[in-house]
Write an enzyme that holds these catalytic residues in place. Structure first.
Site, mmCIF file in Angstrom:
data_model
loop_
_atom_site.group_PDB
_atom_site.id
_atom_site.type_symbol
_atom_site.label_atom_id
_atom_site.label_comp_id
_atom_site.label_asym_id
_atom_site.label_seq_id
_atom_site.Cartn_x
_atom_site.Cartn_y
_atom_site.Cartn_z
ATOM 1 N N ARG A 1 52.436 29.261 41.894
ATOM 2 C CA ARG A 1 51.197 29.142 41.100
ATOM 3 C C ARG A 1 50.084 28.402 41.844
ATOM 4 O O ARG A 1 49.069 28.021 41.278
ATOM 5 C CB ARG A 1 51.500 28.481 39.752
ATOM 6 C CG ARG A 1 50.387 28.527 38.750
ATOM 7 C CD ARG A 1 50.618 29.433 37.563
ATOM 8 N NE ARG A 1 49.538 30.387 37.470
ATOM 9 C CZ ARG A 1 49.411 31.323 36.546
ATOM 10 N NH1 ARG A 1 50.335 31.453 35.620
ATOM 11 N NH2 ARG A 1 48.406 32.138 36.545
ATOM 12 N N HIS B 1 53.078 36.224 37.585
ATOM 13 C CA HIS B 1 54.025 36.830 36.636
ATOM 14 C C HIS B 1 54.723 38.040 37.256
ATOM 15 O O HIS B 1 55.915 38.261 37.016
ATOM 16 C CB HIS B 1 53.296 37.250 35.354
ATOM 17 C CG HIS B 1 52.590 36.114 34.684
ATOM 18 N ND1 HIS B 1 53.248 34.977 34.274
ATOM 19 C CD2 HIS B 1 51.286 35.919 34.381
ATOM 20 C CE1 HIS B 1 52.372 34.129 33.737
ATOM 21 N NE2 HIS B 1 51.178 34.677 33.795
ATOM 22 N N GLU C 1 43.580 31.794 39.256
ATOM 23 C CA GLU C 1 44.103 31.061 38.106
ATOM 24 C C GLU C 1 45.316 30.288 38.621
ATOM 25 O O GLU C 1 46.447 30.773 38.574
ATOM 26 C CB GLU C 1 44.499 32.037 36.991
ATOM 27 C CG GLU C 1 44.830 31.314 35.696
ATOM 28 C CD GLU C 1 45.603 32.197 34.731
ATOM 29 O OE1 GLU C 1 45.312 32.136 33.536
ATOM 30 O OE2 GLU C 1 46.515 32.926 35.174
ATOM 31 N N HIS D 1 44.551 38.388 38.227
ATOM 32 C CA HIS D 1 44.722 36.968 38.545
ATOM 33 C C HIS D 1 45.545 36.865 39.825
ATOM 34 O O HIS D 1 46.630 37.443 39.909
ATOM 35 C CB HIS D 1 45.490 36.241 37.424
ATOM 36 C CG HIS D 1 44.657 35.957 36.215
ATOM 37 N ND1 HIS D 1 45.192 35.667 34.979
ATOM 38 C CD2 HIS D 1 43.299 35.885 36.067
ATOM 39 C CE1 HIS D 1 44.219 35.450 34.108
ATOM 40 N NE2 HIS D 1 43.056 35.585 34.747
ATOM 41 N N GLU E 1 57.299 32.326 29.282
ATOM 42 C CA GLU E 1 56.078 31.886 28.594
ATOM 43 C C GLU E 1 55.762 32.661 27.322
ATOM 44 O O GLU E 1 55.050 32.171 26.465
ATOM 45 C CB GLU E 1 54.877 31.973 29.546
ATOM 46 C CG GLU E 1 54.982 31.028 30.740
ATOM 47 C CD GLU E 1 53.735 31.051 31.593
ATOM 48 O OE1 GLU E 1 52.636 30.811 31.075
ATOM 49 O OE2 GLU E 1 53.858 31.319 32.800
ATOM 50 N N ASP F 1 48.673 39.740 36.885
ATOM 51 C CA ASP F 1 48.697 38.385 37.438
ATOM 52 C C ASP F 1 49.863 38.322 38.413
ATOM 53 O O ASP F 1 51.026 38.531 38.032
ATOM 54 C CB ASP F 1 48.892 37.394 36.269
ATOM 55 C CG ASP F 1 48.928 35.933 36.703
ATOM 56 O OD1 ASP F 1 49.498 35.646 37.780
ATOM 57 O OD2 ASP F 1 48.413 35.081 35.966
ATOM 58 N N GLU G 1 47.652 41.070 29.370
ATOM 59 C CA GLU G 1 48.264 40.565 30.600
ATOM 60 C C GLU G 1 49.784 40.508 30.456
ATOM 61 O O GLU G 1 50.287 39.821 29.563
ATOM 62 C CB GLU G 1 47.723 39.148 30.857
ATOM 63 C CG GLU G 1 48.341 38.459 32.045
ATOM 64 C CD GLU G 1 47.731 37.077 32.300
ATOM 65 O OE1 GLU G 1 47.116 36.511 31.383
ATOM 66 O OE2 GLU G 1 47.897 36.585 33.427
#
Ligand code: LER
Ligand code: MN
Length: 284
Positions: A218, A189, A247, A212, A159, A186, A153
């Protein structure tokens, strides 16, 4: 495309009054086809119970998230400390065994680690990246024996220190022979790292094994500013048939978020289908 939602089926959750088996039933009643499991250590959970509950609720387990091993225990596939790296590798082997049993894939996200205080390109960063490459090589070797998919991912720069963009992951996986090494996109991101959403989706065509969905903040789709209808169209255009998994930040709570995620994501996918049939009608 089918929908799943992340659940952490740990004893800690149960101790906090968060019963994962109740969440499985809820997801099933909301129309989800799968549950994505976030697991730190497969040995610390009752796999039989999870397998039985998932089967009882008619849920597949499309993917297993492994980031808790890094968040809670500091296990990292890029660590320069061989003891830590070996522990991380052993843990990922356990995850591969679990995924094989549940017929899912293993996510390689935060477990690849972070190099604090060493900028990208520095000697320490390069050494760590070499360790990560060596680790993935070993995991490909192990996963290939059971044809288990390893999904890398792209994760934003705040992060993790490695593989932040889709391009980074695509060029990384091209260095390995194992065809089960895939990409997990995702949207959270992507919103931070990519110039747009359509280009990375098109470039990763045929290599995306899992998605995701999370909005720019988020939260569930609709709470931020990402254009999910456009992404749904892009995914349809490349013939993506895998899962879209929620997520997201669980505020105000699991039940409401699972419900809203389902309603809003379905709406995005549906409008894409409607658009598609409008084009079809125009053609005939
Ligand atoms: C893992 O899938 C991920 O997206 C990270 O941001 C962990 O929270
Ligand atoms: Mn993710």
């Amino acid at each position: 495309m089918k929908l799943s939602f992340v659940v952490l089926p740990s004893q800690k959750e149960v101790d906090r009054g968060q019963d994962w088996s109740r969440k499985f039933s809820l997801l099933s009643s909301l129309g989800y086809s799968g549950v994505e499991l976030a697991i730190g250590n497969p040995e610390s959970i009752d796999i039989d119970a999870i397998e039985t509950a998932a089967r009882r609720c008619g849920l597949e387990v499309p993917a297993i998230g492994t980031g808790l091993a890094f968040i809670e225990e500091g296990l990292s596939l890029s660590s320069l400390d061989e003891e830590i790296r070996e522990k991380a590798l052993k843990r990922m082997v356990d995850h591969i065994d679990l995924a094989r049993r549940l017929n899912g894939q293993v996510i390689i996200g935060l477990v690849r680690g972070k190099v604090d205080g060493a900028p990208i390109g520095s000697r320490r960063w390069k050494n760590s990246f070499d360790k990560l490459t060596e680790s993935i090589d070993r995991l490909c070797d192990y996963a290939s024996k059971s044809n288990t998919i390893l999904a890398i991912e792209p994760i934003n720069r705040y992060e993790t220190s490695f593989l932040n963009k889709t391009d980074d992951v695509l060029s990384f996986i091209s260095r390995f022979k194992y065809s089960g090494l895939k990409v997990l996109l995702d949207t959270f991101h992507m919103n931070i790292e990519e110039g747009d959403f359509s280009t990375p989706v098109a470039k990763a065509r045929g290599l995306i094994s899992h998605i995701h969905f999370a909005d720019s903040n988020r939260r569930y789709p609709g709470e931020g500013h990402i254009d999910f209808k456009r992404i749904a169209k892009d995914l349809k255009d490349i013939g993506y048939r895998g899962y879209i998994s929620g997520e997201i930040t669980l505020e105000p709570g699991f039940d409401e978020c699972a419900k809203e995620f389902m309603a809003n994501t379905k709406e995005c996918l549906k409008s894409e289908e409607l658009q598609d049939s409008a084009i079809y009608q125009k053609r005939i």
